[in-house]
Design an enzyme around this catalytic site. Structure first.
Site, short mmCIF file in Angstrom:
data_model
loop_
_atom_site.label_atom_id
_atom_site.label_comp_id
_atom_site.label_asym_id
_atom_site.label_seq_id
_atom_site.Cartn_x
_atom_site.Cartn_y
_atom_site.Cartn_z
N TYR A 123 0.81 -1.22 0.00
CA TYR A 123 0.00 0.00 0.00
C TYR A 123 0.85 1.28 0.00
CZ TYR A 123 -5.08 0.02 0.45
OH TYR A 123 -6.42 0.02 0.20
N LYS A 132 1.62 -13.87 6.14
CA LYS A 132 1.89 -14.95 5.17
C LYS A 132 3.38 -15.25 5.24
CE LYS A 132 0.38 -17.58 1.72
NZ LYS A 132 -0.55 -18.68 1.87
N ASP A 161 -4.57 -16.69 4.49
CA ASP A 161 -5.56 -17.48 3.73
C ASP A 161 -6.41 -18.30 4.68
OD1 ASP A 161 -3.11 -18.67 4.26
OD2 ASP A 161 -3.02 -19.85 2.43
N ASP A 202 -6.72 -4.21 4.78
CA ASP A 202 -7.69 -3.60 3.86
C ASP A 202 -8.69 -4.65 3.40
OD1 ASP A 202 -8.67 -1.63 1.95
OD2 ASP A 202 -7.72 -2.88 0.43
#
Ligand code: NAP
Length: 360
Positions: free
Chosen positions: A124, A191, A225, A249
């Site tokens: 971002y 992740k 995930d 987000d």
């Protein structure tokens, strides 16, 4: 005491939801002097910039702002004014309570969690190199020379910076928030199995900070995930989530879906000096000017703002008025009624029903 607050109506549905929120906040009786300011593409003809200096000065002076959403053109045009505001004012923690109110049509019975999203870096950060430019060619050559990975010559590249400094302050904020609000658990989302250095750093910092709260706040971590599935299957098992910017987000909108939609999801951008309150949702241009959308996300952002201003009683009264209108389910907008139900009311009428509860 009179509070000074900068009000940015925004564009699209922004002016309607910001106007509704202002009317509800004023109806609590808390004395606020609002300073109105434009931002976004609409501000360019008047100020020569989508983010005028006078707006930043006003927020720095007042230290508190309430904002409607601002459109960011897709693919081309100006970069996000929303992201630029967070950077310019060092609003490092984005706090988004996700609470299911009785009466709201939703698939769940019990959702009450809080998202704490890092607000300044990650993909971002807007550090991008367009395909075919000399910079991207240089970068591709550099990457090949330092590690041997090949990037296709027609690629565009975005960078994902994650620092110890930014991670630590937002993770510490999440733990302090948990302590202050009597929350039991913080879940760090990442992740780190794939992005071993960037998300790995975020996780390592989270573990280090968590150790300082042992015995006070429980800590766990989840791969992003897996987290998506867990949230959809058993959202009631989560309390405070802390995430890097992009996951924050995306999961914010997913979580809004758990509690009746984006029309009900408020937010706060917090820095050491300044706080800016705004709904999670965007400017929904297709509904602009139709007196149609739900004003509650912005009104609940106003509740967060009143708490921040030290007006806890007024905040509680306004939240209760919102909860009462939602529970009755009568004077509510289209998103809280069955599809094409003619009994849904407009933005202004829903705000009026909330004001009537406040005064009644
Ligand atoms: P969006 O404006 O959030 O709207 C997506 C959908 O969410 C709408 O079509 C509507 O669903 C529902 N929705 C949003 N606000 C609602 C409300 N108040 N009441 C009821 N339903 C509501 O997302 P977008 O269309 O992806 O983005 C539009 C623009 O907003 C983009 O330029 C984006 O960059 C910008 N944006 C700004 C901010 C910000 O200012 N902080 C945040 C996010 C996006 P239905 O179609 O099902 O009715």
């Amino acid at each position: 005491m009179k509070h000074q607050v900068t009000l940015i109506p925004g564009d699209g549905i922004g002016p309607e939801v910001a106007g509704a929120a202002r009317a509800c906040i004023d109806a609590t009786g808390v004395s606020i002097e609002w300073t109105l300011h434009d931002a976004g593409e609409g501000a360019i003809p008047k100020y020569g910039s989508p983010l005028p200096d006078s707006l930043l000065e006003s927020i720095r002076k007042n230290k508190v702002a309430l904002k409607g959403p601002i459109t960011t053109p897709i693919g081309k045009g100006i970069r996000s004014v929303n992201v630029a505001l967070r950077h310019a004012l060092d609003l490092y923690a984005c706090v988004r309570p996700v609470k299911l109110y009785p009466g709201v049509p939703a698939r769940y019975e019990n959702v009450d969690l809080v998202i704490v999203r890092e607000n300044s870096e990650d993909l971002y950060a807007g550090i991008e190199y367009d395909d075919g430019t000399p910079e991207v060619k240089e970068l591709i050559a550099w990457v090949k020379a330092h590690g041997g990975k090949t990037i296709r010559p027609d690629a565009a590249i975005s960078l994902k910076p994650i620092s110890t400094t930014a991670s630590e302050r937002v993770i510490r904020y999440a733990f302090e928030y948990a302590v202050k609000h009597g929350r039991k658990k913080v879940t760090a989302v990442h992740k780190a199995n794939i992005m071993k250095f960037t998300d790995g750093l975020f996780l390592e910092v989270a573990r280090r900070v968590a150790a300082q709260y042992e015995g006070k706040v429980e800590f766990e971590d989840r791969l992003v995930d897996n987290m998506c599935m867990q949230l959809v299957q058993k959202p009631e098992t989560f309390d405070v989530l802390v995430l890097p910017n992009l996951y924050g987000d995306i999961l914010s909108d997913l979580c809004a879906g758990l509690i009746g939609g984006l029309g009900l999801a408020p937010g706060a951008n917090i820095g050491d000096e300044v706080a800016l309150f705004e709904p999670v949702h965007g400017s929904a241009p297709k509904y602009a000017g139709q007196n149609k959308v739900n004003p509650v996300a912005t009104i609940l952002s106003g509740v967060l703002m009143l708490e921040h201003l030290g007006e806890a009683k007024a905040a509680q009264r306004l939240e209760k008025a919102v909860a009462d209108v939602l529970k009755e389910g009568k004077s509510v907008t289209y998103d809280l009624k069955p599809r094409n139900d003619p009994s849904s009311v407009g933005t202004k009428q829903m705000a009026d029903a909330i004001i009537a509860k406040l005064k009644g």
